[in-house]
Scaffold this motif. Sequence first.
Motif, PDB file in Angstrom:
ATOM      1  N   GLY A  63       0.820  -1.196   0.000  1.00 20.45           N
ATOM      2  CA  GLY A  63       0.000   0.000   0.000  1.00 20.45           C
ATOM      3  C   GLY A  63       0.856   1.249   0.000  1.00 20.45           C
ATOM      4  O   GLY A  63       2.082   1.189   0.124  1.00 20.45           O
ATOM      5  N   GLY A 111      -2.324  -1.334   4.133  1.00 23.26           N
ATOM      6  CA  GLY A 111      -2.267  -1.915   2.801  1.00 23.26           C
ATOM      7  C   GLY A 111      -3.107  -3.163   2.681  1.00 23.26           C
ATOM      8  O   GLY A 111      -3.824  -3.571   3.597  1.00 23.26           O
ATOM      9  N   TYR A 253       3.160   5.466  -7.727  1.00 28.42           N
ATOM     10  CA  TYR A 253       2.662   4.372  -6.892  1.00 28.42           C
ATOM     11  C   TYR A 253       1.933   4.892  -5.673  1.00 28.42           C
ATOM     12  O   TYR A 253       0.781   4.562  -5.433  1.00 28.42           O
ATOM     13  CB  TYR A 253       3.799   3.451  -6.454  1.00 28.42           C
ATOM     14  CG  TYR A 253       3.271   2.276  -5.660  1.00 28.42           C
ATOM     15  CD1 TYR A 253       2.778   1.150  -6.308  1.00 28.42           C
ATOM     16  CD2 TYR A 253       3.204   2.317  -4.275  1.00 28.42           C
ATOM     17  CE1 TYR A 253       2.242   0.095  -5.601  1.00 28.42           C
ATOM     18  CE2 TYR A 253       2.675   1.262  -3.550  1.00 28.42           C
ATOM     19  CZ  TYR A 253       2.198   0.151  -4.220  1.00 28.42           C
ATOM     20  OH  TYR A 253       1.659  -0.882  -3.504  1.00 28.42           O
ATOM     21  N   ARG A 257      -2.049   4.533  -5.288  1.00 23.91           N
ATOM     22  CA  ARG A 257      -2.516   3.657  -4.214  1.00 23.91           C
ATOM     23  C   ARG A 257      -3.312   4.437  -3.175  1.00 23.91           C
ATOM     24  O   ARG A 257      -4.265   3.912  -2.598  1.00 23.91           O
ATOM     25  CB  ARG A 257      -1.331   2.967  -3.551  1.00 23.91           C
ATOM     26  CG  ARG A 257      -0.663   1.904  -4.394  1.00 23.91           C
ATOM     27  CD  ARG A 257      -1.555   0.726  -4.684  1.00 23.91           C
ATOM     28  NE  ARG A 257      -2.167   0.161  -3.514  1.00 23.91           N
ATOM     29  CZ  ARG A 257      -2.424  -1.137  -3.366  1.00 23.91           C
ATOM     30  NH1 ARG A 257      -2.105  -1.990  -4.322  1.00 23.91           N
ATOM     31  NH2 ARG A 257      -3.016  -1.587  -2.289  1.00 23.91           N
ATOM     32  N   GLU A 261      -6.924   3.208  -2.116  1.00 26.21           N
ATOM     33  CA  GLU A 261      -7.161   2.732  -0.755  1.00 26.21           C
ATOM     34  C   GLU A 261      -8.006   3.678   0.076  1.00 26.21           C
ATOM     35  O   GLU A 261      -8.899   3.245   0.813  1.00 26.21           O
ATOM     36  CB  GLU A 261      -5.820   2.500  -0.049  1.00 26.21           C
ATOM     37  CG  GLU A 261      -4.981   1.400  -0.651  1.00 26.21           C
ATOM     38  CD  GLU A 261      -3.614   1.309   0.004  1.00 26.21           C
ATOM     39  OE1 GLU A 261      -3.478   1.697   1.179  1.00 26.21           O
ATOM     40  OE2 GLU A 261      -2.670   0.857  -0.665  1.00 26.21           O
TER      41      GLU A 261
END
Length: 269
Positions: A63, A111, A253, A257, A261
Motif C-alpha cells: 500500500g 495496505g 505508486y 494507491r 485505498e
Amino acid sequence: MILASPSPLGVALGIATALAYGSTAAAASRLDRKASQILLGLAWLLHAATLIHGLATGHARFGFAPALSVTAWLVLTVYAVESRMYPHLNVRRVLALMGGAAVLLALVFPGSPLHVSASPWLPLHLALGIASYGLFAAAVIHAWLMGRAETQMRQATAPEGGLPLLTLERLTFRFVTGGFVLLTATLVAGLLFSEQLYGTSVRAWKWDHKSVFSVLAWLTFGVLLIGRARFGWRGRAATRVLYAGSLLLLLAYVGSRFVLEVILHRTIA
C-alpha cells in the motif's frame, strides 16, 4: 509496499517506533550529536524490527503508507552510513519527523494482501521499486540541504564545518544515478514480465496512472542526468528538475494507491 502484518505485536512495534522517532525529534536541539544519534539509531532499529516482524509473519501487504514507511527506513539507513563519513550532515530532526510520520501512516493504512496468484519473484520486483524510491528520496534531501547551504552562503550565515556545496551536489547526483538504474530495472521487469510477476489474470502492460507517471518520472530523471553530463546542469535548475521527477514518481505508486485505498476504498494489490 511492505511485508507487514497488522498483528498486535506489529502494532505495538509500530507505536514504539513512532514514539522513539518523536522523542528524537523533540530532544534533538537539547542533546549533543552523539546522544541524538543514539536515539535515532534506537528508532531505526525499532523500525527495522517492525519490518522484520512483517517478513516473519509471511503475510505480504502492499500500500501507499507501507511504501512510505520502507522509503523512510531506507533513507535513514543511507544517513546512518553517510554520517560516518560526513559527521556534519545534521538532518536528524527532519529524518526523525519523516520516519515517525511514515510509521504512523503505515499503522493507519496497512495496505492490502498480495494476490494469491502472484509470483514468488514479485517481492524482488517491488523491492527494486522501493529501493529506487529510497535513493531518490535521499537525493531530494541532499538537494534541499544544498539549497539551504546556498541560501546561507548568500546571507553570510553558513555555519562553520558544514558540508561543502560540491560534496552535497556530488552526493545528490550519485543517489539520482543509483535511483535511475533501479527505476529502469523496475520498469523493464514490469514491461516484460508483468504476467509472470502478478499472475495470468493481469495484462502484460497497461497504461494506467501508475505506468504513465512512472514513465514520465523516468524520462525526467533521464533528462536531468543527460543535462548534467552534456550541459553541466547544476544548482537550482537541476534541483527543480529533480523535484519534478520525484513528484511524478511519488504520484506513480503512492499517489495511485492513496486514491485506491483511501478515496475509492479498493484493496487491489
